[in-house]
Design an enzyme around this catalytic site. Sequence first.
Site, PDB file in Angstrom:
ATOM      1  N   ASP A 211       1.490  -0.574  -0.368  1.00 41.85           N
ATOM      2  CA  ASP A 211       0.351  -0.201  -0.085  1.00 41.85           C
ATOM      3  C   ASP A 211       1.283   1.144  -0.152  1.00 41.85           C
ATOM      4  O   ASP A 211       0.730   2.646   0.298  1.00 41.85           O
ATOM      5  CB  ASP A 211      -0.657  -0.425   1.682  1.00 41.85           C
ATOM      6  CG  ASP A 211      -2.031   1.258   1.260  1.00 41.85           C
ATOM      7  OD1 ASP A 211      -2.225   1.330   0.759  1.00 41.85           O
ATOM      8  OD2 ASP A 211      -2.193   1.335   1.840  1.00 41.85           O
ATOM      9  N   SER A 236      -6.578   5.894  -0.043  1.00 42.82           N
ATOM     10  CA  SER A 236      -6.937   3.731  -1.015  1.00 42.82           C
ATOM     11  C   SER A 236      -8.720   3.771  -0.079  1.00 42.82           C
ATOM     12  O   SER A 236      -9.555   4.605   0.994  1.00 42.82           O
ATOM     13  CB  SER A 236      -6.005   2.915   0.508  1.00 42.82           C
ATOM     14  OG  SER A 236      -4.479   3.071   0.419  1.00 42.82           O
ATOM     15  N   GLN A 286      -5.323  -1.907  -6.554  1.00 37.55           N
ATOM     16  CA  GLN A 286      -6.151  -0.962  -5.846  1.00 37.55           C
ATOM     17  C   GLN A 286      -6.784   0.521  -6.722  1.00 37.55           C
ATOM     18  O   GLN A 286      -6.667   1.158  -7.598  1.00 37.55           O
ATOM     19  CB  GLN A 286      -5.063  -0.525  -5.330  1.00 37.55           C
ATOM     20  CG  GLN A 286      -5.562   0.905  -3.370  1.00 37.55           C
ATOM     21  CD  GLN A 286      -4.389   0.947  -2.814  1.00 37.55           C
ATOM     22  OE1 GLN A 286      -3.849   1.894  -2.920  1.00 37.55           O
ATOM     23  NE2 GLN A 286      -3.942   0.271  -1.831  1.00 37.55           N
TER      24      GLN A 286
END
Length: 295
Positions: A211, A236, A286
């Site tokens: 991430d 995110s 993502q």
Amino acid sequence: MNEPLTPLDELLGLLDLEQIEENIFRGTTSHPTLVPRVFGGQVAAQALVAAGRTVPGDRPAHSLHSYFLRPGDPAVPIVYTVDRIRDGRSFTTRRVVAVQHGQPIFHLSASFQAHEEGLEHQEPMPAAPDPLSLPTAAEMLPAYTDLLGGPEVVQRILDTRDAVDLRYVDAPPFASVGEVREPKSQVWFRTNGKLDDDWLLHVCLATYVSDMTLLDSVLFAHGRGGWAVGDVVGASLDHAMWFHRPFRADEWLLYDQESPTAQGGRGLARGRIFTADGRLAVSVIQEGVVRVPRG
């Protein structure tokens, strides 16, 4: 006299959740971030730890799918409740809810599989320079001290990643503001220290790191420097990973990332994580909020 904890020791402590009841776990600390919320990779990794603690050790994770629902409060412990959805002959499924202040902040579904043989193929590993030929973060970041807002900001960035040796193949977004580039990026990473052989630990550390840089590729397409310089606001929204082959997070891994599209205040990015010998270990997708600040 006890030896001082290393940054990797602290990160491993972060992932060593306290079990407070059957199927209920608690993360007692949060890693420092540049923004006043819990780092998304931390929540995802801790949730996967909680799920994995309820699964037999001979069933490694093969996928996770997750949604970030609310910003996490770094001053408050996060409680993870695990729902044992299914224990089949080949697959085990778990659902995890992360809770703070009585509200869910994150949902994760993870699947685990007993080993079996089957068909096999993979994409080839893209070209990339030797990671040891690239500068470390501590060597690279001081050159951008003025751009980033001073030595204190540089040190905060270093503190957020001090357990991981992460090296950019090309310049990061904040080093190329105003330069529109192909929406692709590569980084090499490994932990700053050796790890035990526990498969869950390596998968969760890769989840943590995954991430950190994935939305960079979105920024390159628009010449934006990112959250470090304040020319976009981002977070995110969801995160999915597929674990294809065994790997070690304490050995060099190439994270190859690209963005196929951005629209509606959101950007989509996908990544592939390869071992140094060319095995495709992990696939990642993502979507995140990527907004240009008003005013």
